[in-house]
Design a protein around this motif. Structure first.
Motif, short mmCIF file in Angstrom:
data_model
loop_
_atom_site.label_atom_id
_atom_site.label_comp_id
_atom_site.label_asym_id
_atom_site.label_seq_id
_atom_site.Cartn_x
_atom_site.Cartn_y
_atom_site.Cartn_z
N HIS A 168 0.89 -1.10 -0.14
CA HIS A 168 -0.03 0.15 0.16
C HIS A 168 0.83 1.21 0.29
CE1 HIS A 168 -3.23 2.87 1.02
NE2 HIS A 168 -2.39 3.27 2.02
N ASN A 169 1.95 1.06 0.75
CA ASN A 169 2.74 2.55 0.95
C ASN A 169 3.63 2.71 -0.33
OD1 ASN A 169 1.83 2.98 3.63
ND2 ASN A 169 3.64 1.78 4.29
N ILE A 170 3.95 1.55 -0.97
CA ILE A 170 4.63 1.58 -2.29
C ILE A 170 3.90 2.08 -3.32
CG2 ILE A 170 5.83 0.15 -4.10
CD1 ILE A 170 6.61 -1.78 -1.94
N ALA A 171 2.46 1.82 -3.31
CA ALA A 171 1.75 2.35 -4.31
C ALA A 171 1.41 3.77 -4.01
CB ALA A 171 0.20 1.49 -4.19
N VAL A 172 1.03 4.25 -2.74
CA VAL A 172 1.02 5.56 -2.74
C VAL A 172 2.24 6.60 -3.13
CG1 VAL A 172 1.05 7.63 -0.92
CG2 VAL A 172 -0.48 5.21 -0.73
N ARG A 173 3.41 5.85 -3.03
CA ARG A 173 4.53 6.59 -3.43
C ARG A 173 4.86 6.59 -4.92
NH1 ARG A 173 7.38 5.15 0.92
NH2 ARG A 173 7.86 3.25 0.24
N LEU A 215 4.41 6.86 -11.24
CA LEU A 215 5.00 5.58 -12.11
C LEU A 215 3.71 4.69 -12.07
CD1 LEU A 215 8.31 5.45 -9.68
CD2 LEU A 215 8.08 5.67 -12.09
N PRO A 216 3.97 3.70 -13.04
CA PRO A 216 2.63 2.65 -13.13
C PRO A 216 2.53 2.00 -11.84
CG PRO A 216 4.52 2.19 -14.27
CD PRO A 216 4.83 3.60 -13.91
N PRO A 217 1.62 1.46 -11.42
CA PRO A 217 1.33 0.68 -10.11
C PRO A 217 2.01 -0.78 -10.43
CG PRO A 217 -0.57 0.73 -11.36
CD PRO A 217 0.02 1.72 -12.12
N LEU A 218 2.26 -1.12 -9.24
CA LEU A 218 2.95 -2.52 -9.37
C LEU A 218 2.03 -3.77 -9.72
CD1 LEU A 218 5.23 -2.75 -6.18
CD2 LEU A 218 6.05 -2.53 -8.56
N MET A 219 0.74 -3.54 -9.07
CA MET A 219 -0.40 -4.41 -9.44
C MET A 219 -1.74 -3.95 -9.40
SD MET A 219 -0.65 -6.11 -5.57
CE MET A 219 1.35 -6.36 -5.27
N SER A 220 -2.59 -4.30 -10.01
CA SER A 220 -3.87 -3.86 -10.15
C SER A 220 -4.67 -3.89 -8.82
CB SER A 220 -4.69 -4.56 -11.20
OG SER A 220 -5.00 -5.96 -10.50
N GLU A 257 10.71 -1.46 2.17
CA GLU A 257 9.77 -1.18 1.01
C GLU A 257 10.47 -1.20 -0.32
OE1 GLU A 257 6.38 1.13 3.56
OE2 GLU A 257 7.54 2.36 2.06
N HIS A 258 11.45 -0.55 -0.44
CA HIS A 258 12.33 -0.33 -1.67
C HIS A 258 12.68 -2.03 -2.24
CE1 HIS A 258 14.93 0.60 -4.86
NE2 HIS A 258 16.01 0.52 -3.97
N ALA A 259 13.28 -2.58 -0.97
CA ALA A 259 13.65 -4.08 -1.33
C ALA A 259 12.66 -4.80 -1.76
CB ALA A 259 14.38 -4.47 0.00
N LEU A 260 11.43 -4.74 -1.11
CA LEU A 260 10.14 -5.57 -1.63
C LEU A 260 9.96 -5.03 -2.86
CD1 LEU A 260 7.94 -7.37 -0.66
CD2 LEU A 260 6.59 -5.58 0.01
N GLU A 261 9.66 -3.78 -3.32
CA GLU A 261 9.37 -3.27 -4.53
C GLU A 261 10.27 -3.94 -5.82
OE1 GLU A 261 8.65 0.89 -6.87
OE2 GLU A 261 9.59 1.01 -4.97
N SER A 262 11.51 -4.08 -5.26
CA SER A 262 12.56 -4.40 -6.31
C SER A 262 12.47 -5.94 -6.56
CB SER A 262 14.02 -4.18 -6.09
OG SER A 262 14.23 -2.78 -5.77
N MET A 263 12.16 -6.61 -5.54
CA MET A 263 12.02 -8.02 -5.36
C MET A 263 10.71 -8.33 -6.24
SD MET A 263 12.22 -10.77 -2.26
CE MET A 263 13.69 -10.24 -1.61
N TYR A 264 9.63 -7.60 -6.16
CA TYR A 264 8.55 -7.83 -6.86
C TYR A 264 8.49 -7.79 -8.24
CZ TYR A 264 3.59 -7.73 -8.42
OH TYR A 264 2.31 -8.04 -8.83
N LEU A 265 9.45 -6.71 -8.56
CA LEU A 265 9.58 -6.28 -10.02
C LEU A 265 10.62 -7.35 -10.79
CD1 LEU A 265 10.16 -2.55 -10.00
CD2 LEU A 265 8.20 -3.75 -10.85
N ALA A 266 11.42 -7.83 -9.86
CA ALA A 266 12.77 -8.69 -10.55
C ALA A 266 12.06 -10.23 -10.61
CB ALA A 266 13.66 -8.88 -9.79
N LEU A 267 10.99 -10.67 -9.81
CA LEU A 267 10.46 -11.82 -9.87
C LEU A 267 9.29 -11.99 -10.81
CD1 LEU A 267 10.93 -13.05 -5.98
CD2 LEU A 267 12.32 -13.71 -8.24
#
Length: 346
Positions: free
Chosen positions: A43-48, A54-59, A277-287
Motif C-alpha cells: 500500500h505504501n509503495i503504491a502511494v509513493r 509511476l505505473p502501479p506494481l499491481m492492479s 519497502e524499496h527492497a520489496l518493490e525491487s523483489m516484486y519487479l525482478a520476480l
C-alpha cells in the motif's frame, strides 16, 4: 454420507491448531501476519509510486486478492480430530507468504515423486545437492543478476550443450543425468543487498563417485561455476552427496522465490521502513513473470511421466499431494482470520 453433506462447524471460538503431514505445527498464523505486513508495505509503495507518476506494481483487484488471502480456512476433520484443508481463499500472488508456503509444499511433494520415479527405473542413481550464488547486489540490480544466475546455471547443467564447454563441464556431463533447480532470493539487512542463489538436486551416475576421472572436488566445483558464470572472482558454492529421499533435503531444494522475513523485520523498524519497502518493490519487479523452477534430463522425464502440473502455474493451492489414503472426515470446521486477535478462530 456424501462428504458435501457433512456439518460445517463454526462459531465455537476454538483457536486453530493444525499440523503438517510431517507432524510439525502448521504456520498459518505466522504466514497470515506476514501477509498483513506485506500488504501494508505494498500500500505504501503504491502511494509513493502514484506520487512519482509511476505505473502501479499491481492492479487494485490483485491487491484486494492479496489482502484477503487466507481469510477463511475450512478443514475436513476425522474422528481422531486430524485436520485436512478442504477449502480456502488463496490469492496466488507470487510474494504472498501464505501462497509461497503452499507452493513450497506442492513442490516438495512433486520432487519426492520425481526422485521415487527415477530410483524405480535406475536404482543406482546418486544425487548431489548443489547451491550456487553470485555476489550480493543492490535491490535495483536484482533483475539483471537473476537473469545471469539462471542463464549460466542452465548452461552448466544443459547436457546437450556442445559449445563453449570447459574441461570440468565435460567431466560433469559424463555422469549428469538431470537436474531440479529452484531460485531463491533473500535480503541482507546489514548490507541492504539482495542475495540471489540456486538450490539444485543433480542426479548422477554412480561412476561420478567410483571413477576418479569423473568426480569433482569442492574446489573444482567452485572453478566450474566460476567458468560457467564467467566470473572474475571465486564464488560461493556448496556441494554435498545426499540421500534424495530425505524429506529434509527435498524440503531445502523445494524452497523458491523470496524469503521475506528479513524485509518484514526491517519494515517494523520505523527508521528503516522505506528501505524495506524499496527492497520489496525491487523483489516484486525482478520476480514478476520469471520462471523460478526448472528441470532438465531425467527430472524432466519424471515430471512428464507423472503428468505433474507446473507448480508455478498451478491454481489449486489447497491440495498439496494426491491425498490417496483412508482419511474419512466426519465434519468440517470453518476458521476465520480475526485480525483483532491475530488468530484463526472457529
Amino acid at each position: 454420507m456424501n462428504q458435501e453433506d457433512l456439518e460445517i462447524v463454526q462459531g465455537t471460538g476454538e483457536i486453530l491448531e493444525d499440523t503438517t503431514r510431517s507432524g510439525r505445527r502448521a504456520p498459518w498464523k505466522e504466514k497470515k501476519l506476514m501477509n498483513e505486513r506485506i500488504c501494508n508495505m505494498f500500500h505504501n509503495i503504491a502511494v509513493r509510486r502514484a506520487a512519482a507518476e509511476l505505473p502501479p506494481l499491481m492492479s487494485q483487484a490483485t491487491f484486494a486478492r492479496l489482502r484477503d488471502c487466507g481469510t477463511f480456512l475450512q478443514f475436513a476433520v476425522d474422528e481422531a480430530g486430524k485436520k485436512r484443508l478442504h477449502r480456502a481463499n488463496f490469492c496466488g500472488v507470487r510474494l504472498c507468504p501464505l501462497c509461497q508456503w503452499r507452493r513450497s509444499l506442492i513442490q516438495f511433494h512433486a520432487t519426492q515423486e520425481q526422485v521415487s520415479w527415477i530410483l524405480e527405473r535406475q536404482p543406482d542413481t546418486r544425487f548431489l545437492f548443489v547451491t550456487v550464488t553470485l555476489r550480493n547486489c543492490p535491490p535495483e540490480q536484482l533483475a539483471d543478476t537473476l537473469d545471469r544466475l539462471v542463464q549460466e546455471f542452465s548452461r552448466m547443467v544443459h547436457i546437450d550443450s556442445r559449445r563453449g564447454r570447459s574441461i570440468l563441464m565435460k567431466r560433469l556431463h559424463r555422469t549428469l543425468l538431470g537436474s531440479s533447480r529452484a531460485v531463491e532470493v533473500t535480503y541482507n539487512t546489514r548490507t541492504r543487498e539482495m542475495h540471489p542463489h540456486i538450490h539444485a538436486i543433480l542426479a548422477v551416475k554412480p561412476s561420478y563417485f567410483t571413477n576418479r576421472n569423473n568426480y569433482l572436488s569442492q574446489q573444482q566445483w567452485v572453478q566450474l561455476w566460476q567458468e560457467a558464470a564467467r566470473l572474475d572472482y571465486a564464488p560461493s558454492v556448496d556441494v554435498r552427496a545426499i540421500d534424495a529421499t530425505s524429506p529434509k533435503i527435498v524440503a531445502e531444494a523445494s524452497k523458491y522465490s523470496a524469503k521475506l522475513s528479513n524485509i518484514v523485520r526491517e519494515y517494523e523498524n520505523l527508521e528503516e521502513s522505506e528501505l524495506a519497502e524499496h527492497a520489496l518493490e525491487s523483489m516484486y519487479l525482478a520476480l514478476r513473470g520469471r520462471r523460478l523452477i526448472a528441470l532438465t534430463g531425467i527430472f524432466r522425464d519424471a515430471k512428464r511421466a507423472l503428468r505433474q502440473e507446473d507448480t508455478e502455474a498451478r491454481s489449486d493451492l489447497i491440495h498439496v499431494d494426491d491425498e490417496q489414503d483412508d482419511f474419512k472426515p466426519v465434519e468440517y470446521q470453518l476458521f476465520v482470520w480475526r485480525a483483532c486477535v491475530g488468530a484463526y478462530v472457529c
